[in-house]
Scaffold this motif. Structure first.
Motif: not given
Length: 800
Positions: A19-45
Motif C-alpha cells: 500500500a506504500h502506506a508510510f511513504e512521505a507525501q508530495s502534498d506540501r500543503s499539509k503540515p510536515k513532521y520530520y522524525a529522524l533516527v541515526e542511520f546504522p552502519y551496516p556491520s557484519g554483526e
RNA sequence: GCGGGUGUGGUGGAAUGGCAGACACGUUGGUCUUAGGAACCAAUGGGCAACCGUGCAGGUUCGAAUCCUGUCACCCGCACCA
C-alpha cells in the motif's frame, strides 16, 4: 481471537509495503513532521538488540503524528563507508562494496521484521556514487571558501588501523574503534575549519529543544574561555605572547612556561647555556603520545631556558622561562605566564623548582596550596589593582594593557579543527588534484562524482599512505586548470563526512542536479525530532551542525540549525547489568526474540523496559509480561457486546487516551504502556466492552504493536489500514471521575479515606471527613488549630 | 579538578509539594489439567503490633521521594585547555 504473531507479522508487513502506506507525501500543503533516527552502519554483526529501542521509539512518534494528520518523513539509510568493512575485505579478499551490499541486505531484512514505518522509497547509501557525489560537492564548496586547508601537523596515528584519527576518535589514549595504541606522527592532512564556527555552535543551541546533557556536553567540548593575551618582552629581544584567563593576577606572574614545540625555542637555541638539555627534553616530549603526556599528571617536568628571561610588563621584573609539556602547543599561544599562588598546576611546578610564590589575591594560604577562588578575595601586592575584587581587577588590567599596547581581550576554544583525511580505501575520494604549477586544484563540479577506482589490495601501507597511492594510473592525471601533469589526492574522507548531511538527502534522495532541491529542503527542514546515542554528541552532532551552518551560509539551507529537537536513548545492557558484548557472553539476538515473542512483543518490551533515556538491563523473564498483555488484548474480542459506551469504563477510556497521547510526546513510553495495561485489566474486571471501545483501544495500541492492532482492526470488519486511521481524541471533562476517594490526614499523617463528589466544596470535604467514625474518634478531645482541604486530593487537620 | 546525571520493595520501574511502590517481573497459595516454563483466581515494602520506611544528616512546610543546606556512594563525558 488468538494472537498468532508468526503469521500476523508477515501479513501486515506485506500489506503496508504493497500500500506504500508510510511513504512521505508530495502534498506540501499539509503540515510536515520530520522524525529522524541515526542511520546504522551496516556491520557484519547484524542488528543488535540495542537498535530497535531508538527505532521503535521514533516509529511510535512517527506513527502517531501520521495518525494525527501530519505528512511524516521517517526515513532510513546506510552509513556504509567505514573501517570494519574495509578490514573484513582485507582479511577475506573481497571487495568492500560486496561486503557492504551483503550486510545491507541482512540489515534490511532484520529491520523490516520489526514492522517499522520507514519510508523505504527514500533509502540512501553513503557509499553510492550518486550520494557521495554530493559529499564531494560540499567538500569543494568548503575548499573554495577557504574552510578546507592542508596542514603539516602532529596527528594521532592508530598503530593497528594504520590510519590518522581525529581527536574525537581517540578515547583514553587508544583508538576508539580497535583499542590499539595511538602515537603521534607528523603528516600533511586536510583540515576543516570548524573552529570558525565555534561561537555559533554554542550560541545557536539556545532556543533548540535539546536535552540538557547534550547541550552541556557540546558546550563543554567546544570549551570557550575568556581572558587576555599579554605580550612579554624578553632579554633575547623577541616578545612572547601568553594567553591567560586570569590577567588580574599579572603581578603574581613569577615565571613563564612555553610549550616544548614553541617556535622560539629553536630560534633561541644558540643563546641558551643549556641547549643540549633543552633539546633532549624536546625530543622526549615529541616521542610521547598525547596520552602519555597527560598520564604523567602526578609529577611536573620541565627545563629552564638558561640565559634568557622574560620581563613582566606590569613591574619590569625579570622572570625565568621554562619549557614544559604541561603547556600545550595547540592551545592559546602555546605559552603561559605562571602564577603559582593562584593556579594549581603552576603551584606544583613552582614548589618542585623552588620558584617564588607571590600572593596577589588575599583569602587563601598560598604557601600550602594555590588559591583559585574568584568569587571572594581582594587584590593585594598589585599596585593600582589593590583592593579590587577579581572581576573588577580583570576589567581594569585589560583596559590598562590595551591602552599601553601590551595586551588585548581574547576568547579561546578547546575545539580544534577537524582532521579530514584518512589513509584508507573505503571512503569518499577527495576531489582535488595537486599540480606543480597551480597547487591544489578542485575538480570541475560537473565531473563529479570522482568514483573510487578498483585496486588490487586494500591494505594501507606501513608508511601511512592510502592504498589508492599504489594505483598510478589513477593517481596521475592532468590539472583541470593548466592542463599540465598533476596527481590526485590519495587520502579519502572520514566516515563522518557522509553522515554530516544525510538528513538533507532524505528530503529529495533521487535528485541528480543538487544535493536536494531548495523546495524540498525548505519544506522538510529542520528535522523536527532527532533521536540518537550520547556517543555521537561530540562527533556526528557537532560535525553535522557545522556543515548545516556552512550550507546555510552559502544559501543551500534556509535554517541555521538542522535539528529542532534532540533526545538520546539509554543503552540496553545484558541481564547481568553489564554492557552486552560477545566476550561477556550476554548478547541477546533480536531475531531469536522475535521468533519467541513476535515483533510486537519485542517492540513493546523495549519500550516498557524502563525510562527511555536511561540504560536498562535486558530481562528474559520480563518480556513475558508484554507478550501476556498482547494475548490479553487479543482475548478481549470475546467480550465485545454492541456499540456505544460502557458507562463504568467511559472515564477510564478518556483518561487513557489522554495519558497515552501525552506520554508519547514526552517519550514516556513505559507509562503509556502501563496505562493501556491498566485499562485492559479494568475491561476484564468489567467483563464487557463495546465494539467502538475496542477500536479505540487498538488505535492507541497501534503505534506500539502495529501488527496485532491491524489484525484486530480487520477482525472488527474494517477494510482500511488502522495505521492510517485518525488518532483518538478525548474529552477533558470526561477524564474526571464524579466521585473521588480523598485522603484524611491528622497532623500530616494518613488516618483514613473518605469518598466525596469531585466537585465537593472545602466545607463538604471537611464535613465528610469529620463524619467518618474513625476520624471522629481520633479527633475526640483534640483542638483543631487549622484545617486544610485540597480539592480531589485530601484534607488535613492540624491538632493540638 | 570541571560539566552532566543517578540513588525508591526480591527485580525493572511509577509518583516532581498532597494516600510512596502505578504497571510489570518474580515469589507464595489455590483452580483447571496426563502434563505445564500455559491460562485463570488470591496474596505480596518491613514489622505480632503501636508503628517504620524513598543513600545519609539537618532544614523549610499543615504536609517532602519531590524544595533548600550539608554529606556519602555510584555512572557518563571532558581533563595539565592556563
Amino acid at each position: 481471537m488468538r494472537y498468532e504473531f508468526k503469521t500476523i507479522d508477515k501479513k501486515w508487513q506485506k500489506r503496508w509495503e504493497e500500500a506504500h502506506a508510510f511513504e512521505a507525501q508530495s502534498d506540501r500543503s499539509k503540515p510536515k513532521y520530520y522524525a529522524l533516527v541515526e542511520f546504522p552502519y551496516p556491520s557484519g554483526e547484524g542488528l543488535h538488540i540495542g537498535h530497535p529501542r531508538p527505532y521503535t521509539a521514533m516509529d511510535i512518534i512517527a506513527r502517531k503524528k501520521r495518525m494525527q494528520g501530519y505528512n511524516v518523513l521517517f526515513p532510513i539509510g546506510w552509513d556504509a563507508f567505514g573501517l570494519p568493512t574495509e578490514n573484513y575485505a582485507i582479511k577475506h579478499k573481497v571487495h568492500p562494496a560486496d561486503v557492504t551490499r551483503k550486510n545491507i541486505a541482512h540489515f534490511t531484512e532484520q529491520i523490516k521484521a520489526l514492522g517499522l514505518s520507514f519510508d523505504w522509497s527514500r533509502e540512501i547509501n553513503t557509499s553510492d556514487p550518486s550520494y557521495y557525489k554530493w559529499t564531494q560537492w560540499i567538500f569543494l564548496q568548503l575548499f573554495k571558501r577557504g574552510l578546507a586547508y592542508k596542514k603539516e601537523m602532529a596527528v594521532n596515528f592508530c598503530t593497528s588501523c594504520k590510519v590518522v584519527l581525529a581527536n574525537e576518535e581517540v578515547v583514553g589514549g587508544v583508538c576508539e574503534r580497535c583499542g590499539s595504541e595511538v602515537v603521534r606522527k607528523i603528516k600533511s592532512q586536510w583540515m576543516l575549519k570548524i573552529t570558525d564556527y565555534a561561537q555559533r555552535l554554542i550560541d545557536d543551541l539556545e532556543g533548540l529543544d535539546f536535552i540538557e546533557r547534550v547541550k552541556a556536553q557540546e558546550i563543554n567540548w567546544i570549551g570557550r574561555s575568556e581572558g587576555a593575551e599579554v605580550r612579554f618582552a624578553t632579554t633575547a629581544g623577541d616578545d612572547v605572547v601568553v594567553y591567560t584567563t586570569r590577567p588580574d593576577t599579572l603581578f603574581g606572574a613569577t615565571y613563564m612556561v612555553i610549550a616544548p614545540e614553541h617556535e622560539l625555542v629553536a630560534r633561541w637555541k644558540e643563546r641558551l647555556a643549556n641547549a643540549g638539555e633543552v633539546e633532549a627534553y624536546q625530543k622526549e616530549a615529541a616521542r610521547k603520545s598525547d596520552f602519555e603526556r597527560t598520564e604523567l599528571v602526578k609529577e611536573k617536568t620541565g627545563v629552564r631556558l638558561e640565559g634568557i628571561s622574560a620581563i613582566n610588563p606590569v613591574n619590569g621584573k625579570e622572570i625565568p622561562i621554562f619549557i614544559s609539556d604541561y603547556v600545550l602547543a595547540t592551545y592559546g599561544t602555546g605559552a603561559i605566564m605562571a602564577v603559582p599562588a593562584h593556579d594549581t598546576r603552576d603551584w606544583e611546578f613552582a614548589k618542585k623548582f623552588g620558584l617564588p610564590i607571590v600572593e596577589v589575591v588575599a583569602g587563601g594560604d598560598v604557601e600550602n596550596e594555590a588559591f583559585t577562588d574568584v568569587e571572594t578575595g581582594k587584590l593585594v601586592n598589585s599596585s593600582f589593582l589593590n583592593g579590587l575584587e577579581v572581576k573588577e581587577a580583570k576589567a581594569k588590567i585589560i583596559e590598562w594593557l590595551t591602552e599601553k599596547g601590551l595586551g588585548v581581550r581574547k576568547v579561546n576554544y578547546k575545539l580544534r579543527d577537524w582532521v579530514f583525511s584518512r589513509q584508507r580505501y573505503w571512503g569518499e575520494p577527495v576531489p582535488l588534484v595537486y599540480c606543480e604549477k597551480c597547487g591544489w586544484v578542485p575538480l570541475p563540479e560537473e565531473s563529479l562524482p570522482l568514483t573510487l577506482p578498483e585496486v588490487e589490495h586494500y591494505e594501507p601501507t606501513d608508511t601511512g599512505e592510502s592504498p589508492l597511492a599504489k594505483n598510478e594510473a589513477w593517481v596521475n592525471t592532468t590539472c583541470p586548470h593548466c592542463g599540465g601533469p598533476a596527481k590526485r589526492e590519495t587520502d579519502t574522507m572520514p566516515n563522518w563526512a557522509g553522515s554530516s548531511w544525510y538528513f538533507l538527502r532524505y528530503c529529495d534522495p533521487h535528485n541528480n542536479g543538487a544535493l536536494a532541491s531548495k523546495e524540498a529542503l525548505d519544506y522538510w527542514m529542520p528535522v523536527d525530532w532527532y533521536n540518537g546515542g550520547m556517543e555521537h554528541v561530540t562527533l556526528h552532532l557537532l560535525y553535522s551542525r557545522f556543515w548545516a551552518k556552512f550550507l546555510y551560509d552559502i544559501g543551500v539551507l534556509s535554517c541555521k540549525e538542522p535539528y529542532q529537537k534532540r533526545t538520546a536513548h539509554g543503552m540496553i545492557l545484558g541481564e547481568n547489568g553489564e554492557k552486552m558484548s560477545k566476550s561477556r557472553g550476554n548478547v541477546i539476538n533480536p531475531e531469536v526474540v522475535i521468533a519467541d515473542y513476535g515483533a510486537d512483543g519485542l517492540r513493546l518490551y523495549e519500550m516498557f523496559i524502563g525510562d527511555f533515556e536511561k540504560s536498562a538491563p535486558w530481562s528474559q523473564a520480563s518480556i513475558k509480561g508484554c507478550k501476556r498483555f498482547l494475548d490479553r488484548v487479543a482475548g478481549l474480542t470475546d467480550l465485545i457486546r454492541g456499540e456505544g459506551v460502557t458507562p463504568s469504563l467511559e472515564a477510564s477510556f478518556h483518561k487513557t487516551i489522554k495519558k497515552v497521547t501525552e506520554d508519547i510526546d514526552a517519550m514516556k513510553f513505559n507509562t503509556a504502556i502501563a496505562a493501556m495495561m491498566a485499562l485492559v485489566n479494568e475491561i476484564y474486571e468489567a467483563g464487557t466492552l463495546t465494539r467502538n471501545e475496542m477500536k479505540t483501544l487498538i488505535t492507541l495500541l497501534c503505534p506500539f504493536a502495529p501488527h496485532l492492532a491491524e489484525e484486530l482492526n480487520e477482525y472488527l470488519g474494517e477494510t482500511t489500514l488502522l495505521s492510517l486511521a485518525p488518532w483518538p481524541t478525548y474529552d477533558e471533562a470526561k477524564t474526571k471521575d464524579e466521585r473521588v476517594e480523598i485522603a484524611v490526614q491528622i497532623g500530616g499523617k494518613l488516618r483514613g479515606t473518605v469518598s466525596v463528589a469531585a466537585s465537593a466544596s472545602r466545607e463538604e470535604m471537611l464535613d465528610a471527613a469529620k463524619a467518618d467514625p474513625k476520624i471522629k474518634e481520633l479527633l475526640q478531645g483534640k483542638t483543631i488549630v487549622k484545617e486544610i482541604a485540597v480539592p480531589v486530593k485530601l484534607v488535613n487537620f492540624v491538632v493540638r
